[in-house]
Design an enzyme around this catalytic site. Structure first.
Site, PDB file in Angstrom:
ATOM      1  N   ASP A  98       0.871  -1.173   0.000  1.00 59.22           N
ATOM      2  CA  ASP A  98       0.000   0.000   0.000  1.00 59.22           C
ATOM      3  C   ASP A  98       0.914   1.232   0.000  1.00 59.22           C
ATOM      4  O   ASP A  98       2.157   1.123  -0.036  1.00 59.22           O
ATOM      5  CB  ASP A  98      -0.945  -0.040   1.216  1.00 59.22           C
ATOM      6  CG  ASP A  98      -2.160   0.847   1.008  1.00 59.22           C
ATOM      7  OD1 ASP A  98      -3.172   0.657   1.704  1.00 59.22           O
ATOM      8  OD2 ASP A  98      -2.111   1.731   0.131  1.00 59.22           O
TER       9      ASP A  98
HETATM   10  C1  GLC Z   1      -4.286   4.180  -0.111  1.00 62.49           C
HETATM   11  C2  GLC Z   1      -5.256   3.104   0.343  1.00 62.49           C
HETATM   12  C3  GLC Z   1      -5.473   2.015  -0.660  1.00 62.49           C
HETATM   13  C4  GLC Z   1      -5.378   2.559  -2.072  1.00 62.49           C
HETATM   14  C5  GLC Z   1      -3.956   3.059  -2.280  1.00 62.49           C
HETATM   15  C6  GLC Z   1      -3.755   3.674  -3.667  1.00 62.49           C
HETATM   16  O1  GLC Z   1      -3.388   4.495   0.911  1.00 62.49           O
HETATM   17  O2  GLC Z   1      -4.973   2.495   1.600  1.00 62.49           O
HETATM   18  O3  GLC Z   1      -6.764   1.436  -0.400  1.00 62.49           O
HETATM   19  O4  GLC Z   1      -5.679   1.552  -3.024  1.00 62.49           O
HETATM   20  O5  GLC Z   1      -3.559   4.002  -1.302  1.00 62.49           O
HETATM   21  O6  GLC Z   1      -4.525   4.825  -3.811  1.00 62.49           O
END
Ligand code: GLC
Length: 658
Positions: A308
């Protein structure tokens, strides 16, 4: 995931790659043409090529301006493209630059990125990822349906699959092949700010809905790659606040949190995104047991695992389990991470290549990840299409893809209470609203499309009205459409309305000519840490508004727009009816009005337990000892509304058994 033949774009790249690959040393024929192709490309790649493939940067890193503060209109920066895509060979880009774009702008951005990528030695196309979590959220004017918590309330997996298929058509048409959706976290704590991004508290419902969404994304007419997130145990932080430590015994992990991922992996999900938090003291991004022993060896997942946001760097800057960035990369890649969502530094690929040259990450381990990435690009047909966006002429007509979103909004609306003791004809249920009397509409979510869509809508937090689709009605506008403007008197309030505002509303109210009041309660959009709270009691001003209207002698119907069950036990007895609308999307206002007037017989059922008190949140699958009450009875479990609650307008008279 099956190979997805994209039917546009030149095949010259594929031929070029095949020719390059032909020079690769011949190997024993692997099992499939995909493996043969992947191996042939891998054989031509340097350590730097491979490190680049494992790197994902946010769009800002190749646009004009500073990250998070790009110059409008957002456009590519030639020098940055050269540095990121050709010199550093970065293989994936994600996200928008802070707000939604029209399809044409998406095509310009992604087309330019792929053109630059084709100049690097391997010519491997970029894999573009986006958070299209309730429709193509970052494509202006797209069809936006309910957030997952509302989709779950439909209990209609066939409809959810169709909704996902349709969403994939707009995401694909924007030129994007990879969707960071669905969320398969199981919502066990009403305080958790991403409660609304889940399919609720029941592992079985989450699993079934997750499988439906994955199949919708990956097996429809315009397939995209799904991403199961956030693996695993992200939804159970001890404090209820986003990304704070969770303590989850392995038994509970396996009983509640892993099953939805297992089901969706078996359904063929292409990728997995990892939980940013820590479980039992170990950040999941460095937990080999979770990322490899369980995910690979037990669940048999063969797809690609992406971190993430910035979660490798956070290993030393937040979790403080790594000595420095390079140490963090070593720990995460060796635990089982395939791709780093870096996403705003250029060091990752350089440090990773160093680690491989130093032997701290073996090239064999690197190859495992690169194979998975190349295989995903192969399955998405990127080597054939070069990742070039499809023709705008093929952009789907709204009328052909909005039906499932509108239907899901209708089927999600859940009537949790429907009485009439305060109504004129006391005793009869107050819903559907009949008669011809005036209806007072008020409350902070009555005139906000953003309140009906939630986060990840036009912008990350979903709060900017500038990116709403023109013409989509708010709740009060839909009520005016459906009930007729002459019946509706609207008293607008914002989230921070005061007792003085309440006094104005009640002073101007004639209880003898007002048939009822419809009060739109709830929250304004948020996601992730922004939504972390100290208390889930419903806001005092909203409770005071209901009390004042009740005191004025007007029957009150509460309609809640929001994605987590804030507690309202103090005012619930004052409501004649209570309707949960969740976050129903752009078609939600009309769905609410159609249910209130009886045009649609409500069928939504609560996918979670609604706690009566903030500190007493239990779920339906509680332990028997959780029934033990302070009065020695077994009545401790006393939620406001139980899991699965939902009323319809039809009176079901059970036929007596013979
Ligand atoms: C964010 C979220 C995740 C998302 C990612 C990309 O921090 O936790 O759900 O897909 O970043 O945007």
């Amino acid at each position: 995931m099956k190979h997805i033949p994209w039917f546009y774009g030149s095949t010259s790249l594929a031929i070029a790659l095949a020719l390059t690959a032909c020079n690769a040393p011949t190997q024993q024929a692997p099992a499939s043409s995909k493996e043969a192709f992947v191996d042939s490309v891998l054989a031509t790649m340097s350590i730097e090529d491979k490190a680049g493939e494992m790197t994902q940067l946010t769009l800002d890193m190749v646009c004009v301006g500073a990250p998070y503060a790009l110059e409008e209109p957002h456009r590519l920066d030639t020098a940055k493209l050269q540095q990121v895509l050709v010199d550093l060979k970065v293989g994936s880009i994600l996200n928008c630059g802070g707000h939604a774009y029209g399809p044409e702008q998406w095509h310009g951005l992604i087309g330019g990125i792929q053109e630059a990528a084709a100049k690097k030695s391997t010519g491997i196309p970029v894999l573009y990822g986006i958070d299209a979590i309730h429709g193509a959220t970052y494509t202006s004017g797209s069809v936006l349906g309910p957030q997952q918590i509302g989709l779950a309330a439909t209990w209609d997996t066939a409809l959810v699959r169709k909704f996902a298929e349709n969403a994939a058509m707009e995401v694909t048409a924007s030129g994007i092949p990879w969707n960071f959706s669905p969320v398969l976290d199981v919502a066990r704590d009403a305080r958790w700010p991403r409660f609304w991004e889940t399919f609720g508290e029941a592992p079985k419902l989450v699993s079934d809905m997750g499988v439906a969404m994955v199949k919708g994304y990956q097996e429809g007419p315009a397939p995209i790659a799904a991403t199961l997130k956030h693996y695993v145990g992200y939804s159970r932080p001890l404090t209820g606040k986003d990304r704070t430590p969770a303590w989850i015994p392995e038994r509970q992990l396996r009983q509640i949190f892993i099953p939805p991922f297992a089901a969706a992996i078996d359904a063929g999900a292409a990728s997995i995104m990892v939980n940013s938090g820590e479980i039992n003291g170990i950040p999941v991004h460095v937990d080999h047991h979770i990322l490899t022993d369980i995910l690979r060896d037990e669940l048999g997942f063969e797809g690609m695992v992406v971190t993430d946001w910035e979660d490798i760097k956070y290993l030393f800057s937040r979790h403080m389990v790594a000595a420095d960035y390079k140490d963090a990369i070593d720990m995460a890649i060796n635990a089982g991470i395939d791709m780093s969502m870096v996403p705003t530094d250029l060091e990752f690929p350089v440090l990773l290549a160093e680690l491989v040259r130093e032997g701290r990450v073996t090239e064999a381990r690197m190859d495992e990840s690169v194979r998975r990435i190349l295989a995903m690009k192969y399955d998405l047909g990127l080597f054939e299409s070069g990742g070039v966006p499809p023709s705008l002429a093929d952009y789907p007509e709204k009328s052909t893809i909005e039906g499932a979103a509108a239907r899901a909004a209708l089927e999600s609306i859940t009537v949790l209470k429907n009485e009439g003791k305060h109504a004129v004809n006391a005793g009869d249920p107050i819903l559907p609203i009949g008669g011809a009397g005036r209806i007072l509409v008020t409350g902070p979510t009555a005139n906000s499309l953003n309140a009906l869509n939630g986060g990840w809508t036009g912008t990350w937090q979903g709060t900017d009205t500038k990116y709403n689709t023109p013409g989509r009605p708010t709740a009060v506008e839909a009520m005016q459409e459906v009930f007729g403007e002459d019946r509706i008197s609207f008293a607008e309030v914002g989230m921070d309305f005061t007792d003085a505002d309440i006094a104005d509303i009640t002073r101007n109210l004639n209880p003898f000519t007002t048939q009822c009041a419809v009060v739109f309660l709830g929250e304004m959009p948020y996601t992730e840490g922004v939504g972390s709270v100290e208390d889930i009691e419903l806001f005092d001003n909203q409770q005071n508004l209901v009390k004042a209207l009740h005191k004025r002698g007007v029957p009150v119907i509460g309609v809640y727009a929001g994605g987590r069950p804030r507690t309202l036990a103090n005012i619930e007895p004052l409501l004649d009816a209570f309707v949960m609308a969740y976050l129903p999307g752009d078609y939600g206002a009309r769905a609410i009005a159609d249910v209130l007037i009886g045009e649609f017989n409500p069928s939504g059922r609560l996918p979670f337990t609604w706690p009566r008190h903030a500190s007493a949140h239990l779920t339906h699958d509680r332990k028997h000892t959780e029934n033990v009450h302070s009065d020695f009875s077994l009545n401790a479990f006393n939620p406001l509304y139980t899991f699965g609650s939902g009323l319809s307008y039809s009176t079901v008279v059970p036929t007596p058994l013979p």
